[in-house]
Write a protein that holds these residues in place. Structure first.
Motif, PDB file in Angstrom:
ATOM      1  N   TRP A 194      45.292  43.705  35.519  1.00 42.40           N
ATOM      2  CA  TRP A 194      44.034  44.344  35.121  1.00 42.40           C
ATOM      3  C   TRP A 194      42.860  43.392  35.313  1.00 42.40           C
ATOM      4  N   LEU A 195      43.033  42.158  34.851  1.00 40.53           N
ATOM      5  CA  LEU A 195      41.956  41.170  34.982  1.00 40.53           C
ATOM      6  C   LEU A 195      41.747  40.785  36.449  1.00 40.53           C
ATOM      7  N   GLY A 196      42.861  40.628  37.184  1.00 40.51           N
ATOM      8  CA  GLY A 196      42.759  40.240  38.587  1.00 40.51           C
ATOM      9  C   GLY A 196      42.098  41.302  39.438  1.00 40.51           C
ATOM     10  N   ALA A 197      42.472  42.563  39.213  1.00 38.79           N
ATOM     11  CA  ALA A 197      41.892  43.647  40.007  1.00 38.79           C
ATOM     12  C   ALA A 197      40.407  43.796  39.736  1.00 38.79           C
ATOM     13  N   GLY A 198      39.982  43.536  38.494  1.00 38.36           N
ATOM     14  CA  GLY A 198      38.567  43.608  38.170  1.00 38.36           C
ATOM     15  C   GLY A 198      37.755  42.608  38.966  1.00 38.36           C
ATOM     16  N   THR A 199      38.385  41.459  39.272  1.00 44.01           N
ATOM     17  CA  THR A 199      37.710  40.436  40.078  1.00 44.01           C
ATOM     18  C   THR A 199      37.796  40.759  41.566  1.00 44.01           C
ATOM     19  N   VAL A 200      39.016  41.109  42.029  1.00 47.46           N
ATOM     20  CA  VAL A 200      39.233  41.355  43.455  1.00 47.46           C
ATOM     21  C   VAL A 200      38.405  42.527  43.958  1.00 47.46           C
ATOM     22  N   SER A 201      38.253  43.555  43.117  1.00 47.92           N
ATOM     23  CA  SER A 201      37.531  44.748  43.563  1.00 47.92           C
ATOM     24  C   SER A 201      36.055  44.484  43.794  1.00 47.92           C
ATOM     25  N   ARG A 202      35.588  43.280  43.443  1.00 47.89           N
ATOM     26  CA  ARG A 202      34.176  42.934  43.655  1.00 47.89           C
ATOM     27  C   ARG A 202      33.990  41.741  44.583  1.00 47.89           C
ATOM     28  N   LEU A 203      35.078  41.228  45.158  1.00 42.96           N
ATOM     29  CA  LEU A 203      34.969  40.088  46.054  1.00 42.96           C
ATOM     30  C   LEU A 203      34.417  40.507  47.413  1.00 42.96           C
TER      31      LEU A 203
END
Length: 294
Positions: A118-127
């Motif tokens: 959940w935390l990782g996808a929140g970051t990756v989806s904005r990279l």
């Protein structure tokens, strides 16, 4: 059936219900709702067929996407998580209910991986695109190395335990948090999770429900983040989902044995080539801010 396992299955169904609701809502707001092709469904069928046999689906799918030049590189992590999730649900339900493993270990490890996803996808989806290309290029190289190590017989053989006591339990739970976060980048947890659990003394067969359970919960949770940002390809993800479920069912219910060593060598070569291609694309992509979906 223990209460921990019942709780896990309830959570599995719950997050997947949320996944399908989120996917249905995303169709109303997604900027590019292209239609899936027969090729997309075929990719899902083949890669999820391999997934059920222990080869994995993320690295081969990424390699094929890179060769096809569809979808765009920055959409691949979200497309992998969204598209392969329906097959992961079927796979998880099968292995969790048919292979013996400590339900508390299963629940704790999958729970920590889900939080990481959940935390990782929140970051990756904005990279930005370049960062994703670099992450996925190195991820593909790592996957190719794991394929080679496994074929050379250098993987740890594991022990006989179906549970992990004391500090081993804590280490496994903490490490799976990291693997869950990496899943959102497109790094499949199969090989690193199996190596980790084997080194800690878990029986290799007991690692399967944990690996499958990690994907079964991390992917739908991570997908909810990708639905918010629209950072996934609609057509390819739908194609993966349609073909993937049939690939899983064929592998689990019909196919009993294949020359997996030769298949892994072939996949290794393809994945390594795709890794180099992805890293070359990253070097050609100028550094820039976060790209928003068109």
């Amino acid at each position: 059936m223990s209460w921990a396992l019942v709780g896990f299955l309830v959570a599995l169904v719950g997050v997947n219900v949320a996944f399908f609701i989120g996917w249905w809502r995303a169709r109303l707001t997604h900027p590019l709702r292209d239609s899936p092709t027969i090729g997309d469904a075929l990719i899902g069928f083949v890669t999820d067929f391999f997934d059920a046999l222990g080869i994995g689906s993320f690295a081969p799918t990424t390699a094929i996407f890179k060769f096809r030049r569809r979808p765009a590189d920055e959409l691949i992590p979200g497309t992998l998580n969204v598209g392969h999730n329906p097959a992961a649900f079927v796979e998880t339900a099968f292995f969790v209910t048919s292979v013996a493993v400590d339900p508390l270990l299963l629940t704790a490890m999958v729970g920590s991986a889900t939080l990481g996803g959940w935390l990782g996808a929140g970051t990756v989806s904005r990279l930005p695109r370049r960062a994703i290309q670099l992450f996925m290029g190195f991820a593909l190289l790592i996957a190719a190395i794991f394929f080679a190590i496994r074929n050379l017989g250098a993987f740890p053989v594991g022990g006989e335990a179906t549970s992990l006591p004391g500090w081993r339990f804590g280490l496994a739970v903490g490490a799976n948090f990291i693997l869950g976060a990496l899943t959102s980048v497109g790094i499949g947890p199969y090989a690193p999770c199996m190596v980790l659990l084997a080194l800690l003394g878990l029986h290799p067969l007991s690692a399967y429900p944990i690996m499958m359970g990690t994907c079964g919960l991390v992917q739908p949770v991570a997908s909810l983040q990708f639905f918010k940002t629209g950072r996934f390809a609609w057509g390819p993800s739908l194609g993966l989902a349609m073909g993937g479920v049939f690939g899983i069912l064929l592998a689990v219910l019909v196919v009993k044995q294949l020359p997996l060593e030769k298949l892994r060598w072939l996949v290794m070569v393809v994945v390594a080539y795709a890794a180099v291609s992805m890293l070359r694309s990253a070097l050609k992509t100028p550094q820039q801010g976060v790209e928003q979906p068109a």
